[in-house]
Enzyme design. Structure first.
Site, short mmCIF file in Angstrom:
data_model
loop_
_atom_site.label_atom_id
_atom_site.label_comp_id
_atom_site.label_asym_id
_atom_site.label_seq_id
_atom_site.Cartn_x
_atom_site.Cartn_y
_atom_site.Cartn_z
CB SER A 132 -0.87 0.01 1.26
OG SER A 132 -2.20 -0.26 0.95
N GLY A 167 -3.11 -0.28 -3.72
CA GLY A 167 -1.84 0.19 -3.18
C GLY A 167 -1.34 1.49 -3.76
CE1 TYR A 222 0.06 0.10 9.02
CE2 TYR A 222 -1.33 2.02 8.71
CZ TYR A 222 -1.18 0.65 8.80
OH TYR A 222 -2.28 -0.16 8.65
CB CYS A 272 -3.93 8.07 28.86
SG CYS A 272 -3.15 8.49 30.38
CE1 TYR A 319 -7.28 0.53 4.34
CE2 TYR A 319 -6.08 2.14 3.04
CZ TYR A 319 -6.71 0.92 3.15
OH TYR A 319 -6.76 0.09 2.06
N1 LLP Z 1 -6.62 -5.08 -2.20
C1 LLP Z 1 -6.17 -5.82 -1.18
C2 LLP Z 1 -6.16 -7.28 -1.30
C3 LLP Z 1 -5.73 -5.20 -0.01
O1 LLP Z 1 -5.30 -5.95 0.99
C4 LLP Z 1 -5.76 -3.79 0.08
C5 LLP Z 1 -5.30 -3.14 1.29
C6 LLP Z 1 -6.25 -3.06 -1.00
C7 LLP Z 1 -6.66 -3.73 -2.14
C8 LLP Z 1 -6.34 -1.57 -0.99
O2 LLP Z 1 -5.12 -0.93 -0.84
P1 LLP Z 1 -5.03 0.66 -1.03
O3 LLP Z 1 -5.30 0.94 -2.49
O4 LLP Z 1 -6.06 1.27 -0.18
O5 LLP Z 1 -3.65 0.99 -0.60
N2 LLP Z 1 -4.39 0.16 6.80
C9 LLP Z 1 -3.22 0.48 6.03
C10 LLP Z 1 -3.13 -0.14 4.72
C11 LLP Z 1 -3.40 -1.61 4.75
C12 LLP Z 1 -4.17 -1.95 3.59
C13 LLP Z 1 -4.58 -3.36 3.60
N3 LLP Z 1 -5.01 -3.78 2.34
C14 LLP Z 1 -2.99 1.97 5.99
O6 LLP Z 1 -3.61 2.65 6.77
O7 LLP Z 1 -2.17 2.48 5.26
#
Ligand code: LLP
Length: 467
Positions: free
Chosen positions: A239, A277, A367, A394, A424
């Site tokens: 990502s 990503g 992160y 806290c 997110y």
């Molecule tokens: N497809 C799959 C299989 C995934 O696991 C994810 C993200 C996406 C698509 C979408 O990715 P994006 O385009 O949103 O980057 N919580 C983390 C990122 C973890 C994402 C998990 N999977 C953050 O806050 O950066």
């Protein structure tokens, strides 16, 4: 003796104290268009306006902290993916931000939707997304979730393990159904991103390894199953990625796997999903690729690699989450306290505490994610100070923005808006310190709509059923 211009010497001093990428803005009131929803501006009173609504008005009517999505900006980004990736299927990754209304926007813009749990499936369906346009992900889908997906007619299931294949077969036999399946593989690509969000290297929980032979074995197993219709291969390399190189390597490796599968079975796989990503700008240091450029690069890589392997171009899909909802959203906080802390080097840092924090945005703590922000309720001509925006939890690590320049006269009661907060943040919110989750609001053409209402203390009290 000549005196330096006072503001100038202060500027030079504060600039040195920040990280290298952080430059002292010429005008603190200016909003960089790369960071904010399209059309964000300040009105005559200096208030930030998004989707035709002044953020001070949002704070007055809906309280703070709050997450606000610019509906038109979200839709435009969804359309940009749909139009740029014209003969691809685009699955919006619901994990980034989901509500019934968000699912409806996604549906209306002609996208499909990627879901990971029963909860996401239920919300997507309740928003009117046809089950056939859902892709069901996850590394530990329960039998109950698989049954539900099959009963609803979910378009495809992305399998992540041999145990899951067993479970899908069992559910299909029980229900007399056939599952459309993609096999998620690990390509060994190390995307340039934080370790916890880089998902295609070998030593992690997702997918089946190409290198170890598990991916091919899973494909062959699915192909030979009477309950499963094998569609193809899925790869997600991580990502917040800015370069296409990692995707290029993943494409090459997945196509090589498709070629091996063809040799082993005589069958050419119909589909390739390259996951999501795509990076967005959180601060001035980030420069994401325009969507159309990204699509062109992907198409070129695919044409080239398919030719090299003598394969027909498969049906293609991608799964952008952050790139659609991230830049469309802002977090809105009210400042509660401001204090200067003396640093060892004789400088000082201004700590600005706001009324949210790591319970609504865990990303900086999880992160080391960087954000920026701006004073939202007014402009200011005061000198810049190097500030750190912190939450109310806290915990010392409850930092929202590690380094940002804010006007020296920032004070309790001021509002701060954090761009790039659509993805997110609200979706990963917790109740740490028994803090109720903020609402998700949508602004469009001067109107604000509540998508997810603010949690209340009564909501929290109701969950607590102990004696
Ligand atoms: N497809 C799959 C299989 C995934 O696991 C994810 C993200 C996406 C698509 C979408 O990715 P994006 O385009 O949103 O980057 N919580 C983390 C990122 C973890 C994402 C998990 N999977 C953050 O806050 O950066």
């Amino acid at each position: 003796m000549t005196h330096a211009h006072i503001a100038g010497s202060i500027h030079a001093d504060v600039a040195k104290a920040g990280p290298q990428w952080l430059t002292l803005p010429e005008d603190l009131n200016q909003l960089r268009s790369e960071l904010w929803p399209a059309g964000t501006e300040r009105d005559a009173q200096g208030r930030i306006v998004i989707g035709g609504v002044a953020l001070s008005q949002v704070a007055a009517s809906h309280g703070t902290p709050a997450y606000l999505i610019d509906e038109q900006d979200f839709r435009a980004r969804a359309r940009a993916f749909r139009d740029s990736f014209a003969d691809w299927r685009v699955y919006y990754a619901g994990k980034a931000l989901l509500s019934r209304t968000v699912a409806r926007w996604v549906m209306e813009e002609g996208l499909c939707l990627d879901v990971t749990t029963m909860g996401e499936m239920r919300i997507a369906l309740a928003g009117g997304m046809p089950a056939a346009r859902l892709g069901f992900h996850g590394n530990n889908k329960s039998l109950e979730e698989i049954r539900f997906a099959l009963e609803q007619g979910v378009g495809r299931i992305i399998v992540d393990s041999f145990h899951e294949i067993d479970r899908i077969e069992a559910a299909c036999q029980e229900l007399g159904a056939t599952a459309q399946v993609l096999v998620r593989v690990t390509t060994g690509v190390e995307a340039h991103t934080h370790e916890y969000i880089a998902t295609a290297h070998e030593d992690q929980k997702f997918g089946l390894s190409i290198l170890g032979g598990h991916a091919l074995a899973a494909l062959v197993r699915c192909q030979s199953s009477s309950s499963i219709q094998l569609r193809g291969i899925h790869s997600h390399i991580g990502s917040q990625i800015f370069e296409t190189h990692g995707f290029e390597v993943a494409i090459r490796r997945t196509l090589r796997l498709a070629e091996q599968f063809r040799v082993a079975t005589g069958v050419e796989l119909a589909e390739l999903d390259l996951g999501g990503g795509f990076g967005i700008a959180y601060t001035e240091a980030d420069s994401p690729m325009p969507t159309a450029e990204l699509a062109r690069a992907f198409d070129e890589i695919l044409d080239h690699e398919c030719r090299a392997f003598g394969l027909r171009r498969p049906e293609l899909s991608i799964e952008p989450g952050r790139a659609i909802c991230g830049p469309a959203g802002v977090a809105l906080y009210e400042v509660g306290t401001v204090k200067a802390v003396e640093l060892e080097n004789g400088r000082s840092r201004t700590y600005v505490s706001v009324d949210g924090g790591m319970s609504d945005n865990i990303r900086p703590a999880l992160y080391a994610a960087e954000y920026s922000c701006a004073l939202a309720n007014r402009t200011s001509d005061a000198d810049p100070v190097l500030a750190r925006v912190v939450g109310k939890h806290c915990e010392g690590g409850d930092i929202l923005i590690r380094d940002v320049f804010l006007p020296r006269d920032i004070a309790p009661g001021d509002l701060i808006a954090v761009p790039g907060s659509g993805a997110y943040c609200r979706s990963m919110a917790s109740n740490y310190n028994q803090v109720p989750k903020p609402p998700l609001l949508a602004a469009s053409q001067g109107q604000v709509q509540t998508l997810l209402r603010r949690e209340t203390l009564e909501d929290l009290m109701r969950l607590d059923v102990g004696e």
